[in-house]
Every structure is written in structure tokens, then in C-alpha cells.
Design an enzyme around this catalytic site. Sequence first.
Site, PDB file in Angstrom:
ATOM      1  N   GLY A   1      24.927 -32.130 -54.849  1.00 23.86           N
ATOM      2  CA  GLY A   1      25.501 -33.475 -54.877  1.00 23.86           C
ATOM      3  C   GLY A   1      26.611 -33.640 -53.865  1.00 23.86           C
ATOM      4  CG  ASP A   2      30.366 -31.644 -54.273  1.00 27.25           C
ATOM      5  OD1 ASP A   2      31.242 -32.518 -54.313  1.00 27.25           O
ATOM      6  OD2 ASP A   2      30.150 -30.867 -55.214  1.00 27.25           O
ATOM      7  CB  SER A   3      25.604 -30.395 -49.785  1.00 25.72           C
ATOM      8  OG  SER A   3      26.332 -29.230 -50.120  1.00 25.72           O
TER       9      SER A   3
END
Length: 414
Positions: A172-174
Site C-alpha cells: 500500500g505504501d509503495s
Amino acid sequence: MTTKTSVGPLAGIKVLELGTLIAGPFCSRMLAEFGADVIKIESPDGGDPIRQWRVLKDGTSLWWSVQSRNKKSVTLNMKDPRGQDIARQLALEADIIIENYRPGVLEKWNLGYEDLKQHNPATIMVRLSGYGQTGPMKDLPGFGAIGESMGGMRYVSGHPDRPPVRIGISIGDSVAALHGVIGAMMALRHRDTTGGRWNGKTGTDCIAGQGQMVDVALYEAVFNMMESLVPEYDHAGVVRERTGGALPGIVPSNTYTTGDGENIVIAGNGDAIFKRLMLAIGRQDMADDPQLARNDGRVPRTAEIDGAIQQWCATQTIDQALAVLKAADVPVGKIYSVRDMMSDPQFLARRMFEQHAFADGTPIKLPAITPKLSVTPGETKWLGPQLGEHNTEVLRALGYDDEQIAQLARDRVI
């Protein structure tokens, strides 16, 4: 540590990173890999927490060497007005500011987008947060795991008879970081076509290009990857569910187990590919079956087709299965661990690993930079920096003398 000096496609672009952990730092990392001059602001009290995440060497994360390569580390106490003032000076000189604090934090430090653009109309600010800068949830903490859940990814990940699972990385962050990079590049293009960089500090006459804010919400970045989820539900009332290793409605595409206990992915869902697959596994009857000639005919018989493929795989070692299916021009692959990657001929031919060394001479391999540009490729110039390694260099460039820098250090501002 060797520092390289070749020029990348983003050479001359100044980036200020105000963020920690994954989304913001990954976004600025990609810009740094392609030549941007990235200054990362860290707290003097330990720096970015990712410095202590996962496997460590001499107290510092091995991940850090990748996540912060090519960046300059400057420590600032952002609770001190002097630290805020230094950050503001750097922000007004930057082409792109990347931050991933909760909405409102930068405004408390007089570094909000609306304030900065009054002084530098060309300001581009990439803001990554859990829920975006607006809406009823904007002030809530939002980590990547929450974005993956709210954006729909977790719901469809795993097996239908078990609870949802997480993908084994911080996807999700990436994904949000990649959206930030894309937004930054589009905003930079718009700025340059409407005037260009702001030259207000020099006092020269110029037409400053139009900057803008890039508002990336983690859940929306994940949601953007969810393919046909919305129209299928809106038009047909279909809720996509967990399906394990299979790709529902596209047959056959699944994970199968070979006789030696290995897992293999076979994607035989193209019509011509399906026929070649069936012939390769000795199922002439299914290759010639007119109902199975098209995907819409295969879908109702998914279990039968998967059963036939699994039955064949169980008679083969993974090496045998790979050889047979590759010879038949069927998309097939082993599920790689990092051990497999490090010795794989394709990874090696594409130079997907870089050899470097820590300051003490210890060798370390890093993943190579992607995407691969034919004329201006990215490059690792140095590994993730020591905490505050570039304090003096950056502050001198702002006009601070050695005594002023020493005083800031004594006062724990830097």
C-alpha cells in the site's frame, strides 16, 4: 563509500523530503535514483524509524541502504522555530516537496502548501497520507495496511475459506509512493510549460511556472489498482471475492503443485495458448473440445480444467514441467524466493543486482534501479547516509557560517 557523479534525467531538480518510513521516502528515493538532489529532513533524536527496521548491520537497517540511497541527510528539530525556519528556506528553494505527515502538521510548522505558494508560486508539494487532505477521515492515522484494507486489496487476497491475508511487503505504501512520483512528474511538466522555475531569491525578472499540490491518499492509490471492481459491482452486482491462486473468470490461470512439492504458476488463458497447453499435457480431447476453444466456454468448466492440469503436474518435477511448457510456448513460472532470484540467468543478464560496499569495506548487494532508461539510466551514487551526514554542507549553502552551525548543534536544533 564511493560517490559517483554521472548526470541523470532529473539532474538539477531539488527535492525536499519531509517524511518517514515508507511512502514519502520511497517516492523521493526514485527521484534521487534518477539524479534529483534530495535533501531528507530527519529528527536529531534517532532519525527516520526505518533506520532500525528489520535486519540490522551495526545498528542500522540494511533496508536503509536502499530506501535512502543518493539522499542527503539533514537533522532538524522541527519543534524549534529555528529548525522550522531552516526547513522553510529549503522548501522555498525546492522544486518538489514530498511529505507524509498527517494533514495539518506542516501547517503548524508554517510549511503548508498554501503558505509556501504565496512566496513561491512554482511550489510542487506531494502530500501522501492515509486518507488524503480532505474528507471526514483526513485527520485519522492511516498506515499502508489500512489503505490496503479500505482500498479493496486485502478483501480479495487469500483463500475463500480463510480470513484475508496481507501481501508480504508494504504494498500500500509503495503503490502510493509510485502515484506520488507520477504526480510529481506531471506537475513538474505543467510547471515547466507555464513558465518554469521560480527565481525570486535572485531578484531576477521571470515568469514563474504554476506549481500545484499532489494529494495522494494511500487507500485511493490501492483503489486505483483494483481493475474492474467497480463496474462489475455497479452493472452486474458482482462482488469480487478471494480465490486463492486462481484468476477468476480467466481460465486457466492458477498455481499448481508438482510431484516434487514445488509450486508452479501456469497462465494458459489465451485461446491459442490453451490449446498448446492441453496438447503439451497429453489432453488432446480438451484441446479439440469446441466448448473450450474460447474463454467464456472454459469458465464454467474451470474445476475440470484445473483438475486436468494438476493431475499432469503431479507426475512431473518442477524442472520437467517448466521444460515441457516452455517448449510449448506456454507462459509458466516458478514462484521465486530471493535465493532463486540471486542466481537466475534472467536477473543476472538484466543486471538486476548492484555490488557496493559499506564505509568499513563490507560488500553489499542492492537491487538495481528500475525502470531502465536507454540514454539516462538511474544510478546508485551512495548508500543511505549517516544521520545528519550533510548538515554542514547544506547549512553552508544556505549561508550559515561554522560558528552558527556549531551553535545549532549545541542547542540540539540539528
